[in-house]
Design an enzyme around this catalytic site. Structure first.
Site, short mmCIF file in Angstrom:
data_model
loop_
_atom_site.label_atom_id
_atom_site.label_comp_id
_atom_site.label_asym_id
_atom_site.label_seq_id
_atom_site.Cartn_x
_atom_site.Cartn_y
_atom_site.Cartn_z
NE ARG A 135 10.54 0.01 9.51
CZ ARG A 135 9.28 -0.57 8.99
NH1 ARG A 135 9.53 -1.37 8.68
NH2 ARG A 135 8.74 -0.17 9.25
CG HIS A 164 8.22 -0.97 3.13
ND1 HIS A 164 7.43 -1.10 3.92
CD2 HIS A 164 9.48 -1.19 3.70
CE1 HIS A 164 7.87 -2.13 5.20
NE2 HIS A 164 9.46 -2.12 4.94
CG ASP A 166 4.55 -0.91 -0.53
OD1 ASP A 166 4.97 -0.23 0.95
OD2 ASP A 166 4.38 -1.97 0.11
CB ALA A 254 -0.46 0.38 11.21
CB CYS A 260 0.64 -1.74 2.40
SG CYS A 260 2.29 -0.40 3.16
#
Length: 266
Positions: A135, A164, A166, A254, A260
Site C-alpha cells: 500500500r 498493512h 498494523d 474487509a 484499523c
C-alpha cells in the site's frame, strides 16, 4: 488518556475488492457491524480509558470506518495519507477537513507517492517502522521522516494477507512487540529482531494472525484484540497485559479489526 479518532459504520459495507479478504459475495451484516463497533467503542472508553473523537461518515466511502489509515500523527501535525486505490482516495478530503477544523497542521506528500498513515507507520518511543510494498511506497518514508524529523526503518510486507503493517505488527505500551514474522521478508524479520530484544517479541501463531491478533489497540496495560485468539491472549497475560477480546467478525470481512478502526491522536 489516549484520544482516538473513530468513524461510525453507518455506511460500512463490502463495496469493492482491494485486498485478499474482501469478496463482494461475502457481504457484511450492517446491523451486526454497528453492534460490534459500538461494543468496541464502549470497551475502549469504559475499560481502557480512551477518549473518542468521532468523524462523521460519508456514504460514498464505506471504508472510512478504518480511521487508522487517515494520517500519521506527530503531535499536532497530521501527515495525510495518499491512498493507493481510487476507491479510498475520496476519504482524504474528509479527513483533511476534520483535522483542519480541530486545529491540526496538515502535511501532504508529493503527488504520485502512496502512503497509508498509521496503517503502515508504527513504532515505539524513539524508533519507527514503516511497512511498504503493498500500500505504501518505500520512497514515501524519506518525506515522512523529514516532516516528522525522525528515522523510519522500512520493512517489506510480502504476504498479501497482511497488506498493512498494523495487520501483523503491534508495538505494545510496555515495550513488547506483538507480531507475525512470516509477513515480512527475511531482511525485515532480521531488522525487527535487531531492534526489539527477543524477550520483548511476542510471535503469534498463523491461525491467530489470520484472525488479526496483531491488529490490536494497546492502551497502557490493556490490549484490545479480536476474539478467537487464545494463545495470543495467554502470551499477553504472561507479559503482564490485560487482554480484552471483542467480536469483530463483520470488519474482518474487509481485512480490518480493532487497530484499523482507530487512529491514536496523541
Amino acid at each position: 488518556m489516549s484520544r482516538l479518532l473513530v468513524c461510525p459504520p453507518e455506511y460500512y459495507r463490502i463495496a469493492y475488492e482491494i485486498n485478499s479478504w474482501m469478496h463482494l459475495e461475502v457481504a457484511a451484516d450492517q446491523q451486526l457491524a454497528s453492534v460490534q463497533w459500538h461494543n468496541l467503542m464502549a470497551l475502549l472508553e469504559k475499560e481502557c480509558g480512551a477518549v473518542l473523537n468521532p468523524i462523521a461518515p460519508a456514504p460514498e466511502v464505506p471504508d472510512m470506518v478504518f480511521t487508522a489509515n487517515a494520517a500519521a500523527m506527530d503531535g499536532r501535525t497530521a501527515v495525510l495519507s495518499r491512498f493507493r486505490f481510487p476507491e479510498r482516495q475520496p476519504e482524504e478530503a474528509y479527513f483533511e477537513r476534520w483535522f483542519l477544523e480541530h486545529g491540526y497542521k496538515i502535511e501532504h506528500l508529493p503527488e504520485g507517492l502512496h502512503f497509508e498513515g498509521a496503517g503502515d507507520l508504527l513504532g515505539f518511543d524513539g524508533i519507527k517502522f514503516g511497512g511498504y510494498r503493498q500500500r505504501t511506497d518505500l520512497a514515501a518514508y524519506e518525506h515522512v521522516g523529514r516532516i516528522m524529523d525522525c528515522e523510519i526503518i522500512a520493512v517489506e510486507l510480502v504476504d498479501p494477507r497482511f497488506y498493512h503493517l498494523d495487520t501483523c505488527f503491534c508495538p505494545l505500551a510496555g515495550g513488547e512487540l506483538l507480531w507475525f514474522p512470516p509477513a515480512f521478508d527475511h531482511y525485515g524479520q532480521a531488522t525487527i529482531s535487531e531492534q526489539v530484544p527477543a524477550l520483548r517479541r511476542i510471535a503469534v501463531p498463523e491461525e491467530e494472525a489470520v484472525r488479526f491478533a496483531c491488529n490490536a489497540v494497546s492502551l497502557g496495560r490493556n490490549v484490545v484484540l479480536p476474539d478467537g485468539c487464545p494463545r495470543t491472549t495467554a502470551m499477553l497475560q504472561a507479559h503482564g497485559y490485560t487482554p480484552h477480546a471483542v467480536n469483530l467478525s463483520e470488519f474482518l470481512k474487509a481485512g480490518g479489526a480493532a487497530k484499523c478502526l482507530t487512529l491514536t491522536l496523541d
